[in-house]
Design a protein around this motif. Structure first.
Motif, PDB file in Angstrom:
ATOM      1  N   GLN A 112     -49.130 -11.083 -17.581  1.00  0.00           N
ATOM      2  CA  GLN A 112     -49.338 -12.014 -16.473  1.00  0.00           C
ATOM      3  C   GLN A 112     -49.997 -13.295 -16.972  1.00  0.00           C
ATOM      4  N   GLY A 113     -49.364 -14.426 -16.641  1.00  0.00           N
ATOM      5  CA  GLY A 113     -49.933 -15.698 -17.059  1.00  0.00           C
ATOM      6  C   GLY A 113     -49.254 -16.876 -16.387  1.00  0.00           C
ATOM      7  N   TYR A 114     -49.745 -18.055 -16.700  1.00  0.00           N
ATOM      8  CA  TYR A 114     -49.163 -19.277 -16.159  1.00  0.00           C
ATOM      9  C   TYR A 114     -49.240 -20.375 -17.212  1.00  0.00           C
ATOM     10  N   GLY A 115     -48.506 -21.447 -16.987  1.00  0.00           N
ATOM     11  CA  GLY A 115     -48.521 -22.543 -17.938  1.00  0.00           C
ATOM     12  C   GLY A 115     -48.148 -23.855 -17.281  1.00  0.00           C
ATOM     13  N   TRP A 116     -48.402 -24.925 -18.008  1.00  0.00           N
ATOM     14  CA  TRP A 116     -47.992 -26.260 -17.583  1.00  0.00           C
ATOM     15  C   TRP A 116     -47.539 -27.029 -18.821  1.00  0.00           C
ATOM     16  N   GLY A 117     -46.725 -28.062 -18.594  1.00  0.00           N
ATOM     17  CA  GLY A 117     -46.232 -28.797 -19.745  1.00  0.00           C
ATOM     18  C   GLY A 117     -45.744 -30.177 -19.392  1.00  0.00           C
ATOM     19  N   VAL A 118     -45.406 -30.939 -20.420  1.00  0.00           N
ATOM     20  CA  VAL A 118     -44.914 -32.301 -20.269  1.00  0.00           C
ATOM     21  C   VAL A 118     -43.846 -32.548 -21.325  1.00  0.00           C
ATOM     22  N   GLN A 119     -42.831 -33.326 -20.965  1.00  0.00           N
ATOM     23  CA  GLN A 119     -41.780 -33.728 -21.889  1.00  0.00           C
ATOM     24  C   GLN A 119     -41.598 -35.239 -21.817  1.00  0.00           C
ATOM     25  N   ILE A 120     -41.442 -35.857 -22.972  1.00  0.00           N
ATOM     26  CA  ILE A 120     -41.084 -37.272 -23.040  1.00  0.00           C
ATOM     27  C   ILE A 120     -39.875 -37.386 -23.949  1.00  0.00           C
ATOM     28  N   GLY A 121     -38.936 -38.262 -23.577  1.00  0.00           N
ATOM     29  CA  GLY A 121     -37.750 -38.358 -24.407  1.00  0.00           C
ATOM     30  C   GLY A 121     -36.824 -39.446 -23.933  1.00  0.00           C
ATOM     31  N   THR A 122     -35.603 -39.443 -24.489  1.00  0.00           N
ATOM     32  CA  THR A 122     -34.633 -40.475 -24.169  1.00  0.00           C
ATOM     33  C   THR A 122     -33.238 -39.889 -24.058  1.00  0.00           C
ATOM     34  N   ALA A 163     -44.385 -26.629 -14.512  1.00  0.00           N
ATOM     35  CA  ALA A 163     -45.380 -25.565 -14.363  1.00  0.00           C
ATOM     36  C   ALA A 163     -44.638 -24.244 -14.223  1.00  0.00           C
ATOM     37  N   SER A 164     -45.276 -23.143 -14.667  1.00  0.00           N
ATOM     38  CA  SER A 164     -44.610 -21.842 -14.641  1.00  0.00           C
ATOM     39  C   SER A 164     -45.605 -20.735 -14.328  1.00  0.00           C
ATOM     40  N   TYR A 165     -45.076 -19.646 -13.787  1.00  0.00           N
ATOM     41  CA  TYR A 165     -45.849 -18.426 -13.552  1.00  0.00           C
ATOM     42  C   TYR A 165     -45.001 -17.252 -14.029  1.00  0.00           C
ATOM     43  N   LEU A 166     -45.591 -16.381 -14.885  1.00  0.00           N
ATOM     44  CA  LEU A 166     -44.850 -15.288 -15.519  1.00  0.00           C
ATOM     45  C   LEU A 166     -45.569 -13.970 -15.260  1.00  0.00           C
ATOM     46  N   TRP A 167     -44.789 -12.925 -15.041  1.00  0.00           N
ATOM     47  CA  TRP A 167     -45.406 -11.612 -14.862  1.00  0.00           C
ATOM     48  C   TRP A 167     -44.401 -10.503 -15.145  1.00  0.00           C
ATOM     49  N   ASN A 181     -41.119 -17.900 -13.026  1.00  0.00           N
ATOM     50  CA  ASN A 181     -40.836 -18.909 -12.013  1.00  0.00           C
ATOM     51  C   ASN A 181     -41.259 -20.275 -12.535  1.00  0.00           C
ATOM     52  N   ASP A 182     -40.367 -21.273 -12.397  1.00  0.00           N
ATOM     53  CA  ASP A 182     -40.629 -22.607 -12.934  1.00  0.00           C
ATOM     54  C   ASP A 182     -40.364 -23.673 -11.886  1.00  0.00           C
ATOM     55  N   ILE A 183     -41.187 -24.710 -11.942  1.00  0.00           N
ATOM     56  CA  ILE A 183     -40.937 -25.931 -11.185  1.00  0.00           C
ATOM     57  C   ILE A 183     -41.054 -27.088 -12.159  1.00  0.00           C
ATOM     58  N   GLN A 184     -40.098 -28.004 -12.119  1.00  0.00           N
ATOM     59  CA  GLN A 184     -40.145 -29.176 -12.982  1.00  0.00           C
ATOM     60  C   GLN A 184     -39.815 -30.405 -12.166  1.00  0.00           C
ATOM     61  N   GLY A 185     -40.426 -31.527 -12.540  1.00  0.00           N
ATOM     62  CA  GLY A 185     -40.187 -32.757 -11.815  1.00  0.00           C
ATOM     63  C   GLY A 185     -40.412 -33.964 -12.707  1.00  0.00           C
ATOM     64  N   GLY A 186     -39.638 -35.000 -12.469  1.00  0.00           N
ATOM     65  CA  GLY A 186     -39.762 -36.217 -13.254  1.00  0.00           C
ATOM     66  C   GLY A 186     -38.497 -37.022 -13.184  1.00  0.00           C
ATOM     67  N   THR A 187     -38.375 -37.991 -14.075  1.00  0.00           N
ATOM     68  CA  THR A 187     -37.212 -38.872 -14.057  1.00  0.00           C
ATOM     69  C   THR A 187     -35.976 -38.226 -14.654  1.00  0.00           C
ATOM     70  N   PHE A 188     -36.146 -37.152 -15.451  1.00  0.00           N
ATOM     71  CA  PHE A 188     -34.995 -36.517 -16.088  1.00  0.00           C
ATOM     72  C   PHE A 188     -34.440 -35.369 -15.263  1.00  0.00           C
ATOM     73  N   ARG A 189     -35.291 -34.376 -14.930  1.00  0.00           N
ATOM     74  CA  ARG A 189     -34.838 -33.240 -14.126  1.00  0.00           C
ATOM     75  C   ARG A 189     -35.902 -32.857 -13.111  1.00  0.00           C
ATOM     76  N   THR A 190     -35.439 -32.494 -11.911  1.00  0.00           N
ATOM     77  CA  THR A 190     -36.315 -31.964 -10.882  1.00  0.00           C
ATOM     78  C   THR A 190     -35.626 -30.737 -10.281  1.00  0.00           C
ATOM     79  N   SER A 191     -36.284 -29.579 -10.374  1.00  0.00           N
ATOM     80  CA  SER A 191     -35.659 -28.354  -9.877  1.00  0.00           C
ATOM     81  C   SER A 191     -36.685 -27.248  -9.723  1.00  0.00           C
ATOM     82  N   PHE A 192     -36.285 -26.211  -9.012  1.00  0.00           N
ATOM     83  CA  PHE A 192     -37.026 -24.956  -8.909  1.00  0.00           C
ATOM     84  C   PHE A 192     -36.122 -23.862  -9.469  1.00  0.00           C
ATOM     85  N   LYS A 193     -36.682 -22.959 -10.266  1.00  0.00           N
ATOM     86  CA  LYS A 193     -35.851 -21.857 -10.759  1.00  0.00           C
ATOM     87  C   LYS A 193     -36.678 -20.603 -10.982  1.00  0.00           C
ATOM     88  N   THR A 194     -35.993 -19.481 -10.893  1.00  0.00           N
ATOM     89  CA  THR A 194     -36.617 -18.194 -11.141  1.00  0.00           C
ATOM     90  C   THR A 194     -35.701 -17.394 -12.067  1.00  0.00           C
TER      91      THR A 194
END
Length: 304
Positions: A112-122, A163-167, A181-194
């Motif tokens: 059980q855990g969670y995480g957060w992250g950031v991506q920069i690119g082109t 951001a993510s939550y895993l178990w 479970n993941d949520i991502q948002g920004g100029t490249f991709r925005t989505s919810f997925k499990t």
């Protein structure tokens, strides 16, 4: 592809010489070439490295595992008719995505855990190096004609957060139900997925959800499951900053809902981890010629 693998492998070796204990370096490759095809999400290559910062013992009384992970990656999209120069015949956009990503994760237990992250690119055929690498591989390794890259998703700088939550929950007799479970948002991709399914084998924790070091074991496990995603916008498909209603010469429309069936295996030794995952993805574009797209991920990680 061979040239890129060699380049990244040299970088892994160079990086590894300066790192210390409870760390890993790895190479992960997505490709549909194993099925004799070259279309849609046709290639992904990811150089990864990270470390376990604190163990359960180190972080008492909180009792948590903390880790940090870095990814240098490239993704390439290709239409089904990869040699055509007629936009009317292109059912998927050309696109390259070159990025650097950072993820911080905290686990209360290995399950059980969670995480957060950031991506920069082109994005962009030239800026992402996608056109150069793909055509170099096709011409000099496969002895094929270069892909047309007649029109690609425009070059743009992107910032994404996630951001993510895993178990996982043990079901008995080496079976475990696992979920991410993941949520991502920004100029490249925005989505919810499990992502969910059954894990079976001798490995504890969640070995199919990233490079796990919380409870290192030798052995083997398999995974059978699927990923479901609700897409809000995907710049790699629509070249639109805010939605996927079709913009630019392609005028393609991205699907709101996607799914992916998965079958995988992980084999751990004392210092190495080998991971293979078969993926079968639904349409990302509403008018794709082929309804499903298979590709395989193969990952090799060295822990020290």
């Amino acid at each position: 592809m061979f040239f890129r693998i060699c380049l990244f492998t040299v970088f892994i070796i160079t990086l590894g010489s300066s790192l210390y204990a409870q760390r890993y370096v790895g190479l992960s490759v997505d490709n549909d070439l194993y099925f004799g095809i070259d279309r849609y999400y046709s290639s992904g290559i990811f150089l990864r490295w990270g470390k376990l910062k604190t163990t359960e013992k180190d972080s008492l009384p909180q009792g948590v595992f903390k880790s940090e992970h870095w990814t240098l990656g490239q993704e390439i999209n290709t239409p089904a008719l990869r040699l055509t120069e007629d936009l009317a015949k292109m059912d998927y956009p050309y696109n390259g995505w070159l990025f650097l990503g950072f993820t911080s994760e905290q686990f209360f237990t290995p399950d059980q855990g969670y995480g957060w992250g950031v991506q920069i690119g082109t994005t962009g055929a030239e800026a992402s190096l996608a056109k150069f690498f793909q055509n170099t591989y096709h011409i000099h390794i496969l002895n094929l004609d270069p892909l047309s890259w007649t029109w690609s998703i425009p070059q743009a700088f992107h910032l994404n957060l996630n951001a993510s939550y895993l178990w996982g929950a043990l079901l008995g007799n080496k079976f475990k139900w696992v979920n991410r479970n993941d949520i991502q948002g920004g100029t490249f991709r925005t989505s919810f997925k499990t992502r969910f399914g059954l894990q079976y084998g001798s490995l504890s924790g969640l070995p199919f959800f990233g490079n796990r070091m919380e409870e290192r074991q030798e052995g083997i496990s398999i995974f059978l499951g699927m990923e479901v995603e609700y897409n809000i916008h995907d710049y790699s498909l629509s070249s639109n900053w805010f939605n996927d209603k079709g913009q630019g010469p392609y005028e393609l429309v991205a699907n709101d809902f996607r799914n992916k069936f998965q079958l995988g295996i992980v084999y751990n030794t004392k210092s190495w981890s080998i991971h293979a995952m078969l993926n079968n993805s639904s349409r990302h574009i509403t008018t794709q010629k082929y309804s499903r797209h298979p590709f395989i991920n193969i990952s090799l990680n060295y822990l020290f």
